[in-house]
Design an enzyme around this catalytic site. Structure first.
Site, mmCIF file in Angstrom:
data_model
loop_
_atom_site.group_PDB
_atom_site.id
_atom_site.type_symbol
_atom_site.label_atom_id
_atom_site.label_comp_id
_atom_site.label_asym_id
_atom_site.label_seq_id
_atom_site.Cartn_x
_atom_site.Cartn_y
_atom_site.Cartn_z
ATOM 1 N N GLU A 1 -57.119 -20.326 -109.813
ATOM 2 C CA GLU A 1 -56.967 -19.374 -108.696
ATOM 3 C C GLU A 1 -56.136 -19.984 -107.576
ATOM 4 O OE1 GLU A 1 -61.067 -18.994 -107.614
ATOM 5 O OE2 GLU A 1 -61.604 -17.785 -109.355
ATOM 6 N N GLY B 1 -53.581 -20.386 -104.684
ATOM 7 C CA GLY B 1 -52.923 -19.513 -103.722
ATOM 8 C C GLY B 1 -51.850 -20.292 -102.975
ATOM 9 N N ARG C 1 -52.744 -20.641 -87.905
ATOM 10 C CA ARG C 1 -53.225 -21.903 -88.488
ATOM 11 C C ARG C 1 -53.246 -23.069 -87.498
ATOM 12 N NH1 ARG C 1 -51.097 -24.382 -92.154
ATOM 13 N NH2 ARG C 1 -52.965 -25.025 -93.230
ATOM 14 N N CYS D 1 -51.834 -15.124 -73.836
ATOM 15 C CA CYS D 1 -52.576 -15.698 -72.712
ATOM 16 C C CYS D 1 -53.800 -16.468 -73.205
ATOM 17 C CB CYS D 1 -52.992 -14.594 -71.756
ATOM 18 S SG CYS D 1 -51.573 -13.658 -71.229
ATOM 19 N N GLU D 2 -53.560 -17.571 -73.864
ATOM 20 C CA GLU D 2 -54.604 -18.465 -74.360
ATOM 21 C C GLU D 2 -53.975 -19.847 -74.400
ATOM 22 O OE1 GLU D 2 -57.669 -17.965 -76.290
ATOM 23 O OE2 GLU D 2 -57.660 -15.778 -76.512
ATOM 24 N N TYR E 1 -51.444 -17.995 -96.058
ATOM 25 C CA TYR E 1 -52.335 -17.965 -94.894
ATOM 26 C C TYR E 1 -51.527 -17.848 -93.592
ATOM 27 C CZ TYR E 1 -55.371 -19.478 -98.623
ATOM 28 O OH TYR E 1 -56.023 -19.550 -99.824
HETATM 29 C C1 LIG Z 1 -59.317 -19.186 -101.065
HETATM 30 C C2 LIG Z 1 -59.708 -19.221 -102.474
HETATM 31 C C3 LIG Z 1 -58.797 -19.617 -103.450
HETATM 32 C C4 LIG Z 1 -57.397 -20.087 -103.145
HETATM 33 O O1 LIG Z 1 -57.349 -21.308 -102.483
HETATM 34 P P1 LIG Z 1 -55.940 -22.050 -102.331
HETATM 35 O O2 LIG Z 1 -56.283 -23.275 -101.582
HETATM 36 O O3 LIG Z 1 -55.046 -21.149 -101.570
HETATM 37 O O4 LIG Z 1 -55.436 -22.331 -103.697
HETATM 38 C C5 LIG Z 1 -59.182 -19.590 -104.767
HETATM 39 N N1 LIG Z 1 -60.434 -19.183 -105.123
HETATM 40 C C6 LIG Z 1 -61.334 -18.798 -104.211
HETATM 41 C C7 LIG Z 1 -62.664 -18.351 -104.664
HETATM 42 C C8 LIG Z 1 -61.008 -18.800 -102.861
HETATM 43 O O5 LIG Z 1 -61.913 -18.412 -101.964
#
Ligand SMILES: *Cc1c(COP(=O)(O)O)cnc(C)c1O
Length: 427
Positions: free
Chosen positions: A280, A282, A319, A351-352, A380
């Site tokens: 998974e 990202g 971030r 304004c922060e 992100y």
């Molecule tokens: C956020 C998340 C990801 C992705 O994380 P990355 O650091 O962007 O690869 C994968 N699986 C779950 C369950 C997440 O919450």
């Protein structure tokens, strides 16, 4: 900084002195779209996706973590290459389906799925639902049973491993809210096997994000493999391992493991298991695919600091304020070879005091009206943007070779206002 050192190279590079994504100068996008805006390289996304699956001999499924970058065009691009998607809400489910990613490649994660969301996941017949607690398992069983469906379930375990990353993106310690504690996981599988409407198919784990060494992954995956063997030994025919995301990238001077080393470690830890592997990732796919471009509004000489005030703010890229994250900031027109660096505070107009992107950052001279780019902003970034200070939501652009398309336009002020209602008693 030379071209090869830019995070996002070679798709992101100075070409004839102009910072460009693929063949498109960032300044040309700024002329048409205005600033600030996000822009992503479709070639970079493709290269990373292909590198990941190639490292696993095209045998693993990569479900892109939609929460990293959920733009439908980005999802469609990745989906057409073969990617699946990892979802954490019904909204993300709808985005993935709208992007044309088949349900057979969708995984639904998240610790707080509502009954409505579970029903939507069952109706769409997703590849897998990752369950994170016993009450969720019970509810899913009820809902599936009532719908006459069977949910393919992986149980997400919490391996109690320190990911050595920022506390706010660490998810695999026992004190974090995620997953079922390892000592209780085998029990959860026993329950799952008995419940109607539940087909326990695998184990899932995700220990955090921006992890830049292999050791925490290996520690977690080893524990998960042991669990899988134990549960199989009890007669539950688990056939899948979902090893999550979390692979780190270079923002500044990090030295994350190569994808080949990561894959070699996974292959070693899972050898002989006969399981389908899913991931998974990202950030690893999208992080260095994109930039946030902004314009210098003013350069202000303070008593002790020089402030570079941009037209991008913390609402566009949160971030730095949220995680003290570092983003490389570069001028869109390459500085002269003998430009000297001087420390500046790079700030936005909100304004922060927290609306600060960098403090005492050594940068070449920046003039009023000049364009700058925040690098490593493809994950992100836009997705965490807001309309704070009634600033218009930041637009997104997808670059493809010598072309670019606006894939989320900047709304108008009328559109912003049209989202709200005045109650009858105030008319
Ligand atoms: C956020 C998340 C990801 C992705 O994380 P990355 O650091 O962007 O690869 C994968 N699986 C779950 C369950 C997440 O919450």
């Amino acid at each position: 900084m030379s071209n090869s050192e830019l995070p996002g190279a070679p798709e992101l590079a100075y070409r004839a002195g102009a910072l460009s994504l693929e063949q498109v100068p960032v300044a040309r996008i700024a002329e048409q779209v205005g600033t600030p805006f996000y822009a992503y390289s479709s070639a970079y996304l493709e290269r990373r996706y292909r590198a990941f699956v190639a490292a696993f001999q095209n045998k693993a499924m990569l479900c892109f973590a939609v929460k990293a970058n959920s733009n439908v065009a980005v999802l469609r691009h990745l989906g057409r290459l073969g990617a699946g998607a990892d979802l954490v809400s019904e909204g993300e489910l709808r985005r993935a389906l709208a992007a044309g990613i088949p349900a057979s490649r969708l995984i639904f994660s998240g610790i707080g799925k509502t009954e409505t969301e579970l029903r939507a996941a069952l109706a769409a017949d997703l590849h897998q639902i990752n369950v994170e607690s016993l009450p969720e398992l019970t509810l899913l069983s009820d809902v599936a049973h009532r719908m006459g469906k069977t949910a393919r379930v992986a149980i997400r375990v919490n391996p109690d491993v320190d990911a050595n990353t920022h506390a706010k993106i660490s998810t695999g310690k026992s004190e974090n809210k995620f997953g079922i504690d390892l000592p209780h996981a085998a029990d959860a599988f026993r329950r799952a096997k008995q419940l109607p409407g539940i087909d326990p198919v695998g184990v899932a784990v995700h220990i955090g994000s921006q992890i830049t060494s292999l050791a925490p992954f290996e520690a977690a995956f080893t524990k998960v493999v042991d669990l899988l063997k134990t549960v199989r030994g009890e007669g539950v025919a688990l056939k899948r391992l979902d090893l999550g995301g979390g692979l780190g990238i270079r923002y500044r001077d990090e030295n994350p493991p190569s994808i080949e080393d990561y894959a070699a470690m996974v292959t070693r830890v899972t050898r002989g298991l006969d399981v389908e592997l899913a991931f998974e990732q990202g950030r690893w796919i999208a992080g260095n695919a994109g930039i946030l471009a902004a314009r210098v509004l003013y350069v202000k000489e303070g008593a002790t600091r020089r402030f570079v005030i941009l037209d991008a703010a913390m609402n566009d890229l949160v971030r730095p304020a949220l995680y003290d994250a570092w983003h490389e900031i570069v001028p869109v027109t390459a500085p002269g070879a003998n430009a000297t660096l001087a420390p500046v505070d790079v700030v936005g107009p909100v304004c922060e005091t927290g609306d600060m992107f960098a403090s005492e950052r050594p940068l070449p001279p920046l003039a009023q009206g000049e364009l700058v780019a925040f690098l490593s902003a493809g994950a992100y970034g836009a997705i965490m943007s807001s309309g704070y200070n009634s600033r218009l939501m930041v637009p997104e652009v997808l670059v493809h070779g010598a072309e670019f398309s606006v894939v989320r336009p900047r709304p108008t002020y009328d559109e912003m206002l049209a989202q709200e209602r005045v109650p009858p008693w105030l008319l």
